[in-house]
Scaffold this motif. Structure first.
Motif, PDB file in Angstrom:
ATOM      1  N   ILE A   7       0.853  -1.179   0.000  1.00 53.08           N
ATOM      2  CA  ILE A   7       0.000   0.000   0.000  1.00 53.08           C
ATOM      3  C   ILE A   7       0.893   1.234   0.000  1.00 53.08           C
ATOM      4  N   LYS A   8       0.684   2.098  -0.982  1.00 50.47           N
ATOM      5  CA  LYS A   8       1.460   3.342  -1.039  1.00 50.47           C
ATOM      6  C   LYS A   8       0.898   4.326  -0.017  1.00 50.47           C
ATOM      7  N   LYS A   9       1.802   5.013   0.648  1.00 46.60           N
ATOM      8  CA  LYS A   9       1.399   6.003   1.650  1.00 46.60           C
ATOM      9  C   LYS A   9       1.981   7.362   1.290  1.00 46.60           C
ATOM     10  N   THR A  10       1.194   8.390   1.533  1.00 43.18           N
ATOM     11  CA  THR A  10       1.615   9.768   1.338  1.00 43.18           C
ATOM     12  C   THR A  10       1.684  10.438   2.702  1.00 43.18           C
ATOM     13  N   LEU A  11       2.728  11.209   2.934  1.00 44.15           N
ATOM     14  CA  LEU A  11       2.850  12.021   4.140  1.00 44.15           C
ATOM     15  C   LEU A  11       2.414  13.431   3.767  1.00 44.15           C
ATOM     16  N   ALA A  12       1.359  13.924   4.421  1.00 47.89           N
ATOM     17  CA  ALA A  12       0.856  15.281   4.173  1.00 47.89           C
ATOM     18  C   ALA A  12       1.177  16.139   5.393  1.00 47.89           C
ATOM     19  N   ILE A  13       2.048  17.128   5.209  1.00 47.93           N
ATOM     20  CA  ILE A  13       2.519  17.970   6.304  1.00 47.93           C
ATOM     21  C   ILE A  13       1.859  19.346   6.195  1.00 47.93           C
ATOM     22  N   PHE A 143       7.514   7.017   9.298  1.00 49.59           N
ATOM     23  CA  PHE A 143       6.406   6.502   8.500  1.00 49.59           C
ATOM     24  C   PHE A 143       6.813   5.956   7.138  1.00 49.59           C
ATOM     25  N   GLU A 144       8.035   6.244   6.687  1.00 45.14           N
ATOM     26  CA  GLU A 144       8.545   5.761   5.409  1.00 45.14           C
ATOM     27  C   GLU A 144       7.526   5.917   4.273  1.00 45.14           C
ATOM     28  N   PRO A 145       7.117   7.167   4.021  1.00 48.28           N
ATOM     29  CA  PRO A 145       6.116   7.388   2.968  1.00 48.28           C
ATOM     30  C   PRO A 145       6.708   7.182   1.575  1.00 48.28           C
ATOM     31  N   ASP A 146       5.816   7.079   0.608  1.00 47.28           N
ATOM     32  CA  ASP A 146       6.229   6.973  -0.794  1.00 47.28           C
ATOM     33  C   ASP A 146       6.400   8.342  -1.430  1.00 47.28           C
ATOM     34  N   ASP A 147       5.692   9.335  -0.897  1.00 47.12           N
ATOM     35  CA  ASP A 147       5.842  10.710  -1.358  1.00 47.12           C
ATOM     36  C   ASP A 147       5.359  11.646  -0.260  1.00 47.12           C
ATOM     37  N   VAL A 148       5.630  12.937  -0.441  1.00 45.43           N
ATOM     38  CA  VAL A 148       5.330  13.936   0.584  1.00 45.43           C
ATOM     39  C   VAL A 148       4.611  15.115  -0.050  1.00 45.43           C
ATOM     40  N   ILE A 149       3.643  15.649   0.694  1.00 46.86           N
ATOM     41  CA  ILE A 149       2.936  16.876   0.332  1.00 46.86           C
ATOM     42  C   ILE A 149       3.127  17.829   1.503  1.00 46.86           C
ATOM     43  N   GLN A 166      14.803  15.191  -0.755  1.00 43.84           N
ATOM     44  CA  GLN A 166      15.872  14.837  -1.690  1.00 43.84           C
ATOM     45  C   GLN A 166      16.817  13.819  -1.056  1.00 43.84           C
ATOM     46  N   LYS A 167      17.132  14.009   0.220  1.00 40.82           N
ATOM     47  CA  LYS A 167      18.002  13.068   0.940  1.00 40.82           C
ATOM     48  C   LYS A 167      17.429  11.656   0.917  1.00 40.82           C
ATOM     49  N   TYR A 168      16.097  11.543   1.036  1.00 37.70           N
ATOM     50  CA  TYR A 168      15.443  10.234   1.077  1.00 37.70           C
ATOM     51  C   TYR A 168      14.832   9.833  -0.270  1.00 37.70           C
ATOM     52  N   ASN A 169      15.142  10.607  -1.315  1.00 33.88           N
ATOM     53  CA  ASN A 169      14.695  10.280  -2.665  1.00 33.88           C
ATOM     54  C   ASN A 169      13.168  10.184  -2.758  1.00 33.88           C
ATOM     55  N   LEU A 170      12.481  11.179  -2.172  1.00 34.80           N
ATOM     56  CA  LEU A 170      11.021  11.212  -2.177  1.00 34.80           C
ATOM     57  C   LEU A 170      10.528  12.407  -2.980  1.00 34.80           C
ATOM     58  N   ASN A 171       9.546  12.197  -3.818  1.00 38.75           N
ATOM     59  CA  ASN A 171       8.943  13.311  -4.544  1.00 38.75           C
ATOM     60  C   ASN A 171       8.170  14.185  -3.564  1.00 38.75           C
ATOM     61  N   LEU A 172       8.158  15.487  -3.824  1.00 40.81           N
ATOM     62  CA  LEU A 172       7.497  16.449  -2.966  1.00 40.81           C
ATOM     63  C   LEU A 172       6.580  17.334  -3.788  1.00 40.81           C
ATOM     64  N   ASN A 187       6.145  21.108  -7.804  1.00 38.52           N
ATOM     65  CA  ASN A 187       6.469  19.696  -7.620  1.00 38.52           C
ATOM     66  C   ASN A 187       7.954  19.491  -7.801  1.00 38.52           C
ATOM     67  N   TYR A 188       8.537  18.728  -6.879  1.00 38.15           N
ATOM     68  CA  TYR A 188       9.959  18.391  -6.919  1.00 38.15           C
ATOM     69  C   TYR A 188      10.074  16.885  -7.104  1.00 38.15           C
ATOM     70  N   LYS A 189      10.700  16.466  -8.183  1.00 34.40           N
ATOM     71  CA  LYS A 189      10.851  15.038  -8.487  1.00 34.40           C
ATOM     72  C   LYS A 189      12.250  14.576  -8.107  1.00 34.40           C
ATOM     73  N   PHE A 190      12.338  13.615  -7.193  1.00 40.09           N
ATOM     74  CA  PHE A 190      13.618  13.073  -6.772  1.00 40.09           C
ATOM     75  C   PHE A 190      13.712  11.570  -7.000  1.00 40.09           C
ATOM     76  N   GLN A 191      12.671  10.997  -7.597  1.00 36.73           N
ATOM     77  CA  GLN A 191      12.695   9.573  -7.909  1.00 36.73           C
ATOM     78  C   GLN A 191      12.115   9.369  -9.288  1.00 36.73           C
ATOM     79  N   GLU A 192      12.473   8.267  -9.869  1.00 33.68           N
ATOM     80  CA  GLU A 192      11.989   7.936 -11.226  1.00 33.68           C
ATOM     81  C   GLU A 192      10.583   7.403 -11.162  1.00 33.68           C
TER      82      GLU A 192
END
Length: 192
Positions: A7-13, A143-149, A166-172, A187-192
């Motif tokens: 299950i993909k998880k998003t971290l919303a801050i 939480f090791e999310p798949d992406d962050v907002i 960027q350190k954790y290779n997560l899109n923001l 949007n900041y892309k840090f992963q493929e």
């Protein structure tokens, strides 16, 4: 053995002051050598701190954050932002978190509860400092999310979150909430 579906998880801050809760509160600043008093909005203050002016000589300054302690008086709900927050709280694929630069959470927590925001379904963190990197990193490592907002009124905090992502290779996906009621999304892309 059958493969488990991940299950993909998003971290919303979410930030509090001037993001969830709109106020006219200011940081009171005093420059001792010049004997000059002035005020800054939270966004102006965070940008000023990012310049390093305070760090060059902290003894030169007296900073008063008393306006940002306790329950925010005359705080107005930013319905546009809180509509996303309420949706994220109800979404099982999203971890909703509040990260505030305040040094206490009781006032913001009570204010959000009074606005019927389910704080029990959120992670609440305060940095007590203009550097929120440690909070961002703690959330990402926990939480090791798949992406962050992020929803934030200070560009320097968005930049801090971008560095950690960027350190954790997560899109923001960053929403910069502006004082005039508008916003910018980047949007900041840090992963493929």
């Amino acid at each position: 053995m059958e493969k488990m579906k991940l299950i993909k998880k998003t971290l919303a801050i979410y930030d509090f002051d001037n993001t969830i809760c709109m106020t006219n509160l200011k940081v009171n600043c005093y420059n001792k050598p010049k004997e000059a008093m002035f005020q800054m909005t939270p966004d102006e203050y965070s940008e000023w701190r990012a310049t390093g002016e305070y760090d060059k000589n902290p003894n030169k300054w007296v900073l008063d954050f008393s306006n940002f302690q306790g329950y925010p008086k005359d705080g107005i709900e930013n319905h546009w932002v809180t509509s996303f927050l309420r949706k994220d709280i109800r979404n099982s694929k999203v971890i909703a978190a509040l990260v505030t630069g305040r040094d206490e959470l009781s006032g913001p927590k009570q204010w959000m509860q009074d606005k019927n925001i389910d704080t029990k379904a959120m992670v609440l963190m305060c940095s007590g400092d203009p550097n929120k990197r440690m909070c961002f990193e703690s959330l990402i490592c926990t939480f090791e999310p798949d992406d962050v907002i992020i929803y934030e009124d200070g560009q320097c905090y968005i930049d801090q979150c971008r560095e950690v992502c960027q350190k954790y290779n997560l899109n923001l996906s960053a929403t910069h909430v502006l004082a005039n009621g508008t916003f910018n999304i980047k949007n900041y892309k840090f992963q493929e």
